[in-house]
Scaffold this motif. Structure first.
Motif, mmCIF file in Angstrom:
data_model
loop_
_atom_site.group_PDB
_atom_site.id
_atom_site.type_symbol
_atom_site.label_atom_id
_atom_site.label_comp_id
_atom_site.label_asym_id
_atom_site.label_seq_id
_atom_site.Cartn_x
_atom_site.Cartn_y
_atom_site.Cartn_z
ATOM 1 N N THR A 37 0.808 -1.220 0.000
ATOM 2 C CA THR A 37 0.000 0.000 0.000
ATOM 3 C C THR A 37 0.840 1.267 0.000
ATOM 4 O O THR A 37 0.294 2.374 0.030
ATOM 5 C CB THR A 37 -0.939 0.022 1.225
ATOM 6 N N GLY A 38 2.172 1.135 -0.021
ATOM 7 C CA GLY A 38 3.034 2.302 -0.046
ATOM 8 C C GLY A 38 3.108 3.054 1.266
ATOM 9 O O GLY A 38 3.397 4.251 1.303
ATOM 10 N N ASP A 39 2.862 2.361 2.365
ATOM 11 C CA ASP A 39 2.918 2.969 3.701
ATOM 12 C C ASP A 39 4.360 2.890 4.205
ATOM 13 O O ASP A 39 4.742 1.962 4.921
ATOM 14 C CB ASP A 39 1.958 2.224 4.635
ATOM 15 N N ASP A 40 5.168 3.884 3.829
ATOM 16 C CA ASP A 40 6.593 3.848 4.159
ATOM 17 C C ASP A 40 6.850 3.838 5.656
ATOM 18 O O ASP A 40 7.725 3.108 6.145
ATOM 19 C CB ASP A 40 7.314 5.048 3.530
ATOM 20 N N ALA A 41 6.098 4.641 6.412
ATOM 21 C CA ALA A 41 6.282 4.666 7.871
ATOM 22 C C ALA A 41 5.910 3.321 8.479
ATOM 23 O O ALA A 41 6.561 2.844 9.416
ATOM 24 C CB ALA A 41 5.451 5.778 8.487
ATOM 25 N N GLY A 42 4.863 2.694 7.952
ATOM 26 C CA GLY A 42 4.472 1.369 8.422
ATOM 27 C C GLY A 42 5.527 0.330 8.111
ATOM 28 O O GLY A 42 5.807 -0.558 8.934
ATOM 29 N N VAL A 43 6.128 0.412 6.933
ATOM 30 C CA VAL A 43 7.218 -0.498 6.568
ATOM 31 C C VAL A 43 8.358 -0.379 7.563
ATOM 32 O O VAL A 43 8.873 -1.381 8.071
ATOM 33 C CB VAL A 43 7.722 -0.197 5.137
ATOM 34 N N LEU A 44 8.747 0.853 7.868
ATOM 35 C CA LEU A 44 9.868 1.068 8.785
ATOM 36 C C LEU A 44 9.550 0.536 10.178
ATOM 37 O O LEU A 44 10.400 -0.103 10.816
ATOM 38 C CB LEU A 44 10.206 2.555 8.857
ATOM 39 N N LEU A 45 8.334 0.759 10.655
ATOM 40 C CA LEU A 45 7.940 0.268 11.974
ATOM 41 C C LEU A 45 8.001 -1.251 12.027
ATOM 42 O O LEU A 45 8.546 -1.829 12.979
ATOM 43 C CB LEU A 45 6.536 0.755 12.309
ATOM 44 N N MET A 46 7.448 -1.924 11.020
ATOM 45 C CA MET A 46 7.448 -3.390 11.003
ATOM 46 C C MET A 46 8.874 -3.939 10.889
ATOM 47 O O MET A 46 9.206 -4.947 11.526
ATOM 48 C CB MET A 46 6.589 -3.904 9.845
ATOM 49 N N GLN A 47 9.728 -3.286 10.115
ATOM 50 C CA GLN A 47 11.113 -3.736 10.003
ATOM 51 C C GLN A 47 11.839 -3.618 11.341
ATOM 52 O O GLN A 47 12.607 -4.508 11.723
ATOM 53 C CB GLN A 47 11.837 -2.928 8.925
ATOM 54 N N ASN A 48 11.584 -2.528 12.055
ATOM 55 C CA ASN A 48 12.200 -2.353 13.367
ATOM 56 C C ASN A 48 11.713 -3.416 14.344
ATOM 57 O O ASN A 48 12.521 -3.999 15.094
ATOM 58 C CB ASN A 48 11.889 -0.953 13.909
ATOM 59 N N GLU A 49 10.422 -3.678 14.352
ATOM 60 C CA GLU A 49 9.886 -4.694 15.256
ATOM 61 C C GLU A 49 10.415 -6.082 14.899
ATOM 62 O O GLU A 49 10.746 -6.878 15.780
ATOM 63 C CB GLU A 49 8.355 -4.686 15.215
ATOM 64 N N LEU A 50 10.518 -6.360 13.618
ATOM 65 C CA LEU A 50 10.976 -7.688 13.179
ATOM 66 C C LEU A 50 12.451 -7.911 13.480
ATOM 67 O O LEU A 50 12.843 -9.012 13.883
ATOM 68 C CB LEU A 50 10.700 -7.872 11.692
ATOM 69 N N MET A 51 13.270 -6.879 13.311
ATOM 70 C CA MET A 51 14.699 -7.089 13.610
ATOM 71 C C MET A 51 14.886 -7.382 15.096
ATOM 72 O O MET A 51 15.708 -8.231 15.482
ATOM 73 C CB MET A 51 15.544 -5.902 13.151
ATOM 74 N N GLY A 52 14.098 -6.700 15.944
ATOM 75 C CA GLY A 52 14.201 -6.950 17.374
ATOM 76 C C GLY A 52 13.699 -8.319 17.765
ATOM 77 O O GLY A 52 14.312 -9.010 18.588
ATOM 78 N N LEU A 53 12.603 -8.732 17.160
ATOM 79 C CA LEU A 53 12.041 -10.040 17.473
ATOM 80 C C LEU A 53 12.950 -11.162 16.992
ATOM 81 O O LEU A 53 13.188 -12.138 17.713
ATOM 82 C CB LEU A 53 10.654 -10.165 16.849
ATOM 83 N N CYS A 54 13.489 -11.027 15.791
ATOM 84 C CA CYS A 54 14.409 -12.047 15.272
ATOM 85 C C CYS A 54 15.686 -12.096 16.111
ATOM 86 O O CYS A 54 16.259 -13.174 16.315
ATOM 87 C CB CYS A 54 14.743 -11.766 13.811
ATOM 88 N N ARG A 55 16.109 -10.945 16.621
ATOM 89 C CA ARG A 55 17.276 -10.929 17.514
ATOM 90 C C ARG A 55 16.991 -11.743 18.764
ATOM 91 O O ARG A 55 17.823 -12.558 19.187
ATOM 92 C CB ARG A 55 17.634 -9.484 17.876
ATOM 93 N N LYS A 56 15.821 -11.542 19.355
ATOM 94 C CA LYS A 56 15.465 -12.294 20.563
ATOM 95 C C LYS A 56 15.360 -13.792 20.273
ATOM 96 O O LYS A 56 15.650 -14.621 21.137
ATOM 97 C CB LYS A 56 14.146 -11.778 21.134
ATOM 98 N N LEU A 57 14.948 -14.141 19.059
ATOM 99 C CA LEU A 57 14.811 -15.547 18.675
ATOM 100 C C LEU A 57 16.140 -16.160 18.235
ATOM 101 O O LEU A 57 16.201 -17.359 17.958
ATOM 102 C CB LEU A 57 13.783 -15.675 17.540
#
Length: 248
Positions: A37-57
């Protein structure tokens, strides 16, 4: 735009239930939606959350990929010098540190530090998170004096904010681990155990908390206390964590 608050609320519930994989699936779904949908801010938020979650995993390859993509996303959005970008620098640097690339993370920590200190209030707990994570990387690089200074800055920031006992406890445990790295178990014994006891007192002060953050902190701290011979207390922390995840 993707429903940010609803996504993060759902994520918090999943993490509180210790369902990290479902949390990851949730974030990946909404990352795809944001991209489409071209939601750049949403993309950045999800990428930040995913990098942190994958780090914990412990999923290093994926965590690093999300970190690199998030850094590119800040450039695409033209926000290289704002607080949102600084959070991405911090999160990415923490991923680098977690997977043996502390030296690569230092420039990102430094960029985040400059932006945070210029734009955040002196009692903003995001500063404490930055100082703690940057100090951990510096300890890996044997830059102990710089790490000690940052740990004290973190404690000062946290002392000005309510309900930060779990984060203060983690900081004291970090100081104990840094003392061992610098002086060894015997040479650093006094510093190590003084800081372990300070952390224990803080965790006990807030032991009635039932949120996912406290559960995560107990789980994280249990292994440190166990390593230093606080076996019974490590079991107590694991039990507190279990009770929160099970809702009992």
């Amino acid at each position: 735009m993707i429903p940010r608050e609803r996504i993060l609320s759902k994520l918090d519930l999943l993490l509180k239930a210790n369902d990290y994989q479902e949390g990851k699936r949730l974030l990946q779904y909404w990352l795809s939606e944001a991209e489409q949908t071209g939601d750049d801010a949403g993309v950045l938020l999800m990428q930040n959350e995913l990098m942190g979650l994958c780090r914990k995993l412990g999923e290093g390859e994926q965590a690093l990929s999300f970190a690199q993509n998030a850094l590119l996303q800040t450039k695409k959005m033209g926000i290289a010098d704002n607080v949102g970008a600084a959070t991405t620098y911090l999160n990415s640097a923490t991923v680098y540190k977690a997977f043996g690339m502390a030296q690569d993370g230092i420039p990102l920590f430094e960029k985040a530090q400059k932006i945070y200190e210029q734009n955040l209030a002196s009692n903003d707990t995001r500063l404490a998170g930055l100082y703690n994570n940057m100090a951990l990387a510096l300890v890996d690089l044997c830059r102990f004096d710089e790490a000690k200074e940052l740990y004290q800055k973190a404690l000062f920031v946290l002392s000005m904010s309510p309900s930060t006992e779990p984060e203060q406890a983690i900081t004291y445990l970090n100081i104990a681990s840094a003392a061992e790295a610098e002086y060894g178990l015997d040479g650093g014994k006094t510093i190590i155990y003084d800081n372990l006891n300070a952390a224990k007192n803080l965790l006990d002060t807030c032991q009635n908390q039932t949120d996912g953050n406290y559960a995560f902190v107990c789980e994280k701290c249990a292994s440190v206390f166990g390593y230093y011979g606080y076996t019974d207390y490590a079991l107590q922390l694991k039990d507190r964590c279990r009770r929160i995840y099970e809702g009992t």
